[in-house]
Design an enzyme around this catalytic site. Structure first.
Site, PDB file in Angstrom:
ATOM      1  N   THR A 196       0.911  -1.235   0.169  1.00  0.00           N
ATOM      2  CA  THR A 196      -0.101   0.004  -0.036  1.00  0.00           C
ATOM      3  C   THR A 196       1.055   1.208   0.089  1.00  0.00           C
ATOM      4  OG1 THR A 196      -0.334  -0.296   2.522  1.00  0.00           O
ATOM      5  CG2 THR A 196      -2.117  -0.972   1.003  1.00  0.00           C
ATOM      6  N   LYS A 222       3.956  -7.064   3.764  1.00  0.00           N
ATOM      7  CA  LYS A 222       3.688  -5.534   3.580  1.00  0.00           C
ATOM      8  C   LYS A 222       3.526  -4.922   4.866  1.00  0.00           C
ATOM      9  CE  LYS A 222       0.349  -3.368   3.491  1.00  0.00           C
ATOM     10  NZ  LYS A 222      -0.202  -2.535   4.359  1.00  0.00           N
ATOM     11  N   THR A 233       1.424  -3.868  12.038  1.00  0.00           N
ATOM     12  CA  THR A 233       0.403  -3.816  10.928  1.00  0.00           C
ATOM     13  C   THR A 233       1.023  -4.078   9.677  1.00  0.00           C
ATOM     14  OG1 THR A 233      -0.460  -1.726  12.092  1.00  0.00           O
ATOM     15  CG2 THR A 233      -1.117  -2.114   9.657  1.00  0.00           C
ATOM     16  N   GLU A 320       6.645   4.784   7.802  1.00  0.00           N
ATOM     17  CA  GLU A 320       6.373   6.173   6.972  1.00  0.00           C
ATOM     18  C   GLU A 320       6.918   7.246   7.657  1.00  0.00           C
ATOM     19  OE1 GLU A 320       1.887   6.371   7.156  1.00  0.00           O
ATOM     20  OE2 GLU A 320       1.603   4.746   5.813  1.00  0.00           O
TER      21      GLU A 320
END
Length: 451
Positions: A196, A222, A233, A320
């Site tokens: 993603t 992922k 996650t 991120e």
């Protein structure tokens, strides 16, 4: 289970064959690979991802499931014959429909044939209709492979609260078997299709000798945001060609996940969809493993754990906004659980992360995070080391070269490397003959706009 839910394998869905617009064009797979972060050991790193293990094929395609762009978004892994299956799942109460579906299938079955994964919609917080969508996807997949819905496991990732794009799924799923293959390229396409916000694809494979036979373990995963135990996650699939008793294989996967995906953190958020599926085909020719404590069982579990640790570290590395990976090693604890708790506490400390961001060797924040972990220890036993520089020993601060320590942080962050932090909390005895227990946790230092 909600009474109105359709049961896997018992749905009355009519599968209609329609023309799909799916693509395996190169433009849908244009992201780089994650760095190799697998620890060294009694195994050999090999190419092939989830196709490295004998008895598996994979594919990934673009099926217009994402909100925008041409990035691949639908992945399928298929075992030549039913494979022993294991699963580890999120502990979030708001778990997604595919998580519920997989748990129910694995309660009934020890072997499955396929894993279907989509990116774009998480199919979480979607109620009974979301569960029905999941069952329908399994049914369509099963029909395209000539198996039953209970032979198919599901994973989804994407936006929470959005229903599946069922019209696109109904068109695309029957096309997937046409592009299945067992090459490294096929495995790579599958790995890219589950990403993603990931900036890199995450896949790896190992070869290990068991009973004179070459056994292969491959994996893909992922994850980049909403990273925190339990689990981090992420989604992941592991393939293995060892022959393993189902309960032994399930125990191995659970412990390997605890030592890997349950030991990473980026932002403190635990997802609704976290899933790791492990499939063992038994195609290597090695003898059946019936005891996890046997020599063969220990060898296989060590290699499995190493593979998952490498994949888990790639998630934290790719967090991120991340500019470096933090690896925290804890020793001297009374047991594995205590050591892991302290390591996770340090890895998740916002203050420790901000110090690393500022290239400030403020070891007091590391000591504080160990102290509030909830694990009891004598503060006079605490030791802290940053890289090769000892900062604290036996509960006492040590003189150190602050400029050199700051340079270590600055240079490591500049190359998106790994900052190594070592914490000792005593002289506790570990399991078996080990003199102490050591556990690792991984986190990342994020850029200022993320912090």
């Amino acid at each position: 289970m909600v009474a109105s839910r359709p049961q896997p394998g018992c749905t009355a869905l009519q599968v209609v064959r329609v023309q799909a617009n799916v693509s395996t064009g190169a433009e849908s797979f244009q992201i780089p690979n994650a760095p190799d972060l697998i620890p060294d050991g009694a195994w050999k790193k090999v190419e092939g991802g989830v196709c490295a293990a004998k008895g598996f094929k994979a594919t990934g395609v673009y099926a217009a499931l994402r909100a925008a762009g041409k990035k691949a978004d639908l992945s399928l892994i298929v075992a030549d014959d039913p494979a022993v299956a294991a699963g580890c799942f999120t502990k979030n109460v708001m778990c997604a429909a595919p998580v519920l579906y997989c748990k129910e299938v694995l309660e009934r079955k020890q072997k499955v044939k396929a894993v279907l994964t989509n990116a774009g919609q998480a199919n979480a917080a979607t109620g009974d209709q979301g569960y029905e969508d999941a069952v329908n996807c399994a049914t369509i997949t099963a029909a395209s492979l000539g198996v039953t819905p209970d032979d198919v496991l599901l994973m989804s990732t994407g936006v929470i609260g959005r229903r599946m794009k069922m019209e696109a799924f109904v068109k695309a799923i029957p096309e997937l078997p046409k592009s299945l293959g067992d090459s490294a390229e096929d495995a790579h396409r599958a790995a890219v299709a589950i990403t993603t916000t990931d900036l890199v694809s995450k896949e790896a494979a190992l070869q290990v000798t068991i009973g004179g036979k070459q056994v292969h373990i491959g994996g893909m995963c992922k994850g980049s945001g909403m990273i925190h135990p339990n689990m981090a996650t992420m989604l992941g699939v592991v393939t293995c060609d060892a022959d393993v008793e189902p309960e032994v294989w399930r125990g191995m996967l659970r412990r390997a996940c605890d030592a890997s995906f349950n030991a990473i953190t980026v932002d403190g958020d635990t997802s609704t969809n976290d899933t790791v599926i492990g499939l063992a085909s038994g195609k290597s020719g090695a003898a059946l493993i019936t005891d996890e404590a046997s020599a063969d069982g220990s060898t296989l579990e060590a290699a499995l754990t190493a593979l998952l640790q490498g994949l888990a570290k790639s998630i934290a590395w790719d967090g991120e906004g991340a500019t470096c990976l933090m690896e925290i090693e804890v020793t001297g604890a009374a047991n594995d659980a205590d050591a892991r708790t302290v390591a996770k506490s340090v890895a998740g400390s916002s203050l420790a992360k901000s110090a690393i961001f500022g290239h400030d060797p403020n070891w007091g924040r590391i000591a504080a995070a160990a102290g509030y972990s909830g694990v009891q220890f004598d503060q006079n036993d605490l030791a802290v080391r940053l890289g090769s520089m000892q900062l604290m020993e036996a509960g006492q601060p040590l003189a150190f070269d602050a400029k050199a320590a700051s340079t270590y942080l600055k240079e490591t962050c500049a190359k998106h490397g790994t900052v190594n932090i070592f914490v000792s909390i005593g002289k506790g005895c570990g399991k078996g003959a080990r003199a102490d227990v050591e556990q690792f946790a991984w986190g990342c230092k994020q850029a200022l706009e993320r912090l």
